[in-house]
Design an enzyme around this catalytic site. Structure first.
Site, PDB file in Angstrom:
ATOM      1  N   GLY A 140       0.828  -1.204   0.000  1.00 13.86           N
ATOM      2  CA  GLY A 140       0.000   0.000   0.000  1.00 13.86           C
ATOM      3  C   GLY A 140       0.867   1.261   0.000  1.00 13.86           C
ATOM      4  N   LEU A 176       1.390   3.693   2.269  1.00 14.83           N
ATOM      5  CA  LEU A 176       2.247   3.877   3.446  1.00 14.83           C
ATOM      6  C   LEU A 176       3.183   2.689   3.635  1.00 14.83           C
ATOM      7  CD1 LEU A 176       3.165   5.189   6.095  1.00 14.83           C
ATOM      8  CD2 LEU A 176       1.147   4.215   7.209  1.00 14.83           C
ATOM      9  N   ASP A 232      -2.723 -12.376   4.540  1.00 15.18           N
ATOM     10  CA  ASP A 232      -4.087 -11.843   4.562  1.00 15.18           C
ATOM     11  C   ASP A 232      -4.478 -11.696   6.027  1.00 15.18           C
ATOM     12  OD1 ASP A 232      -6.785 -11.354   4.574  1.00 15.18           O
ATOM     13  OD2 ASP A 232      -7.249 -12.782   2.982  1.00 15.18           O
ATOM     14  N   ILE A 233      -4.610 -10.457   6.456  1.00  9.92           N
ATOM     15  CA  ILE A 233      -4.822 -10.211   7.899  1.00  9.92           C
ATOM     16  C   ILE A 233      -6.186 -10.690   8.385  1.00  9.92           C
ATOM     17  CG2 ILE A 233      -3.167  -8.318   8.120  1.00  9.92           C
ATOM     18  CD1 ILE A 233      -5.944  -6.554   8.063  1.00  9.92           C
ATOM     19  N   ALA A 282      -5.353  -2.115   5.410  1.00 13.80           N
ATOM     20  CA  ALA A 282      -6.693  -1.627   5.740  1.00 13.80           C
ATOM     21  C   ALA A 282      -7.574  -1.627   4.499  1.00 13.80           C
ATOM     22  CB  ALA A 282      -6.615  -0.202   6.307  1.00 13.80           C
ATOM     23  N   ASP A 330      -8.299  10.271  10.917  1.00 12.79           N
ATOM     24  CA  ASP A 330      -9.127  11.392  11.385  1.00 12.79           C
ATOM     25  C   ASP A 330     -10.625  11.088  11.235  1.00 12.79           C
ATOM     26  OD1 ASP A 330      -8.554  11.381   8.598  1.00 12.79           O
ATOM     27  OD2 ASP A 330      -9.238  13.445   8.391  1.00 12.79           O
ATOM     28  N   TYR A 352     -16.342   3.402   7.001  1.00 12.22           N
ATOM     29  CA  TYR A 352     -14.868   3.367   7.071  1.00 12.22           C
ATOM     30  C   TYR A 352     -14.395   3.806   8.463  1.00 12.22           C
ATOM     31  CZ  TYR A 352     -10.034   4.960   6.458  1.00 12.22           C
ATOM     32  OH  TYR A 352      -8.683   5.176   6.623  1.00 12.22           O
TER      33      TYR A 352
HETATM   34  N1  LIG Z   1      -4.239   7.581   2.779  1.00 16.14           N
HETATM   35  C1  LIG Z   1      -4.721   8.413   3.688  1.00 16.14           C
HETATM   36  O1  LIG Z   1      -4.969   9.591   3.408  1.00 16.14           O
HETATM   37  C2  LIG Z   1      -4.963   7.942   5.086  1.00 16.14           C
HETATM   38  C3  LIG Z   1      -5.485   8.852   6.008  1.00 16.14           C
HETATM   39  C4  LIG Z   1      -5.716   8.430   7.317  1.00 16.14           C
HETATM   40  C5  LIG Z   1      -5.405   7.131   7.690  1.00 16.14           C
HETATM   41  N2  LIG Z   1      -4.917   6.264   6.773  1.00 16.14           N
HETATM   42  C6  LIG Z   1      -4.617   4.890   7.217  1.00 16.14           C
HETATM   43  O2  LIG Z   1      -3.279   4.622   6.878  1.00 16.14           O
HETATM   44  C7  LIG Z   1      -3.108   3.228   6.626  1.00 16.14           C
HETATM   45  C8  LIG Z   1      -2.396   3.028   5.309  1.00 16.14           C
HETATM   46  O3  LIG Z   1      -3.199   3.602   4.271  1.00 16.14           O
HETATM   47  P1  LIG Z   1      -2.693   3.704   2.775  1.00 16.14           P
HETATM   48  O4  LIG Z   1      -2.913   5.085   2.325  1.00 16.14           O
HETATM   49  O5  LIG Z   1      -1.344   3.107   2.651  1.00 16.14           O
HETATM   50  O6  LIG Z   1      -3.776   2.770   2.078  1.00 16.14           O
HETATM   51  P2  LIG Z   1      -3.645   1.782   0.831  1.00 16.14           P
HETATM   52  O7  LIG Z   1      -2.692   2.340  -0.155  1.00 16.14           O
HETATM   53  O8  LIG Z   1      -5.049   1.473   0.419  1.00 16.14           O
HETATM   54  O9  LIG Z   1      -2.979   0.477   1.458  1.00 16.14           O
HETATM   55  C9  LIG Z   1      -3.702  -0.458   2.211  1.00 16.14           C
HETATM   56  C10 LIG Z   1      -3.145  -1.808   1.889  1.00 16.14           C
HETATM   57  O10 LIG Z   1      -3.831  -2.792   2.674  1.00 16.14           O
HETATM   58  C11 LIG Z   1      -3.986  -3.925   1.861  1.00 16.14           C
HETATM   59  N3  LIG Z   1      -5.043  -4.825   2.333  1.00 16.14           N
HETATM   60  C12 LIG Z   1      -6.380  -4.700   2.186  1.00 16.14           C
HETATM   61  N4  LIG Z   1      -6.992  -5.781   2.690  1.00 16.14           N
HETATM   62  C13 LIG Z   1      -6.034  -6.598   3.178  1.00 16.14           C
HETATM   63  C14 LIG Z   1      -6.036  -7.875   3.808  1.00 16.14           C
HETATM   64  N5  LIG Z   1      -7.178  -8.531   4.051  1.00 16.14           N
HETATM   65  N6  LIG Z   1      -4.852  -8.423   4.172  1.00 16.14           N
HETATM   66  C15 LIG Z   1      -3.690  -7.787   3.921  1.00 16.14           C
HETATM   67  N7  LIG Z   1      -3.612  -6.590   3.296  1.00 16.14           N
HETATM   68  C16 LIG Z   1      -4.778  -6.002   2.952  1.00 16.14           C
HETATM   69  C17 LIG Z   1      -4.309  -3.365   0.504  1.00 16.14           C
HETATM   70  O11 LIG Z   1      -4.090  -4.363  -0.475  1.00 16.14           O
HETATM   71  P3  LIG Z   1      -4.946  -4.327  -1.846  1.00 16.14           P
HETATM   72  O12 LIG Z   1      -4.406  -3.161  -2.609  1.00 16.14           O
HETATM   73  O13 LIG Z   1      -4.637  -5.649  -2.440  1.00 16.14           O
HETATM   74  O14 LIG Z   1      -6.374  -4.143  -1.453  1.00 16.14           O
HETATM   75  C18 LIG Z   1      -3.337  -2.199   0.409  1.00 16.14           C
HETATM   76  O15 LIG Z   1      -2.107  -2.604  -0.148  1.00 16.14           O
HETATM   77  C19 LIG Z   1      -4.514   2.627   6.703  1.00 16.14           C
HETATM   78  O16 LIG Z   1      -4.696   2.067   7.979  1.00 16.14           O
HETATM   79  C20 LIG Z   1      -5.436   3.813   6.551  1.00 16.14           C
HETATM   80  O17 LIG Z   1      -6.659   3.588   7.196  1.00 16.14           O
HETATM   81  C21 LIG Z   1      -4.674   6.633   5.479  1.00 16.14           C
END
Ligand SMILES: NC(=O)c1ccc[n+]([C@@H]2O[C@H](COP(=O)([O-])OP(=O)(O)OC[C@H]3O[C@@H](n4cnc5c(N)ncnc54)[C@H](OP(=O)(O)O)[C@@H]3O)[C@@H](O)[C@H]2O)c1
Length: 284
Positions: free
Chosen positions: A10, A12, A35-36, A59, A101, A124
């Protein structure tokens, strides 16, 4: 330090693997490897690897899809977090759970403190809050790190979308009535790498400092890249979406301050540095 990262493909997760790799033994697991939602797989991998720290980045992040598929959102965000928290507890690992947030209702007029009451409005945010509760109840050595409006080198994000649109369009409208704080993922990685060395457990708010609307954020991006586009402010109601967005999601960094961590730089400075480091001259 031996650090296991979930969601390593992902936005981050990928950058965090890269950031930490210089000084740590880093094990990045994407969805295919871990797979979590499978309690058995999580237990097996955490037991085999025995990491000192787990950073749980995986997530269900599609905010609008979560409204349509609530079971999937809760499965990943609540049950997945429970699985990781139980495995961390059993192995004695520290756990950092990345949260959002969106756990707040967005109706405040002053920045949210870490221990303010949560009141998520959509699936969400509710499922992420359920993940926080599971982490708090299942794993003693936990940190919850809430971030907002994140952008980095990998994946899709607002900064990259604005750069792309600046090349495709002559006019653009961006909402001016949602206020928050952007977060440069490199800065978040720096904070996480310091946090994981400590035992200063609890909830943290981690975003760049300063405040803006999405319109002001877009305006700053276009100014930095000298984009030739006409930008207009609009209202959230002009673009109805399935999931409600928080109108105000500014988070106070009280726990960073009182636990003696370095404060994040201003969002505008972080944006400027990010664009000059990551966006090629020709792409601007
Ligand atoms: N981006 C933001 O602006 C933001 C803001 C606040 C908080 N956050 C939090 O920051 C964290 C990282 O977000 P991000 O921006 O990096 O999101 P992201 O790019 O969507 O990355 C999330 C990763 O989790 C993977 N995932 C989904 N279901 C899964 C499962 N069952 N088992 C294992 N992996 C799984 C996804 O894989 P797939 O691609 O295969 O689905 C994706 O690679 C999350 O907790 C998010 O809630 C993000």
């Amino acid at each position: 330090m031996k650090v296991l990262i979930t969601g390593a493909n992902g936005q981050l997760g990928r950058e965090l693997v890269e950031y930490l790799s210089g000084n740590n033994e880093v094990l990045g697991f994407g969805r295919e490897e871990l797979d979590i939602t499978s309690l058995e797989s999580v237990f097996e991998i955490v037991k085999n690897e025995s990491p000192e720290v787990i950073v749980h980045c995986a997530a269900f992040t599609a905010v609008d899809d979560a409204e349509q598929y609530p079971d999937s959102a809760y499965l990943v965000n609540a049950v997945g977090a429970r699985n990781v928290a139980m495995a961390a507890e059993q192995q004695g690992s520290k756990l950092i759970y990345i949260s959002t947030d969106y756990v707040f209702n967005g109706q405040a007029t002053n920045p949210y403190c870490e221990y303010d009451n949560t009141d998520p409005q959509g699936i969400y945010g509710k499922s992420k809050r359920a993940g926080e509760v599971n982490v708090q109840t299942q794993c003693r050595k936990h940190f919850i790190v809430r971030t907002s409006w994140a952008y980095g080198k990998y994946g899709n994000n607002f900064v990259k979308t604005m750069i792309r649109l600046s090349k495709e369009k002559e006019n653009l409208k961006v909402v001016a009535d949602q206020i928050g704080s952007p977060t440069c993922i490199e800065d978040l990685c720096e904070f996480l790498s310091e946090l994981m060395k400590t035992e200063k457990y609890g909830i943290y708010h981690a975003s760049n400092t300063g405040v803006c609307s999405w319109y002001e954020f877009a305006h700053a991006i276009f100014e930095e890249i000298a984009a030739d586009i006409s930008l207009q402010p609009c209202a959230t109601s002009d673009f109805p979406r399935p999931a409600k967005r928080p109108a105000y999601s500014v988070m106070e960094h009280r726990m960073i301050r009182i636990n003696g961590f370095k404060e994040f730089r201003h969002w505008r400075d972080a944006l400027s540095a990010f664009l000059s480091q990551n966006i090629e001259e020709g792409e601007r």
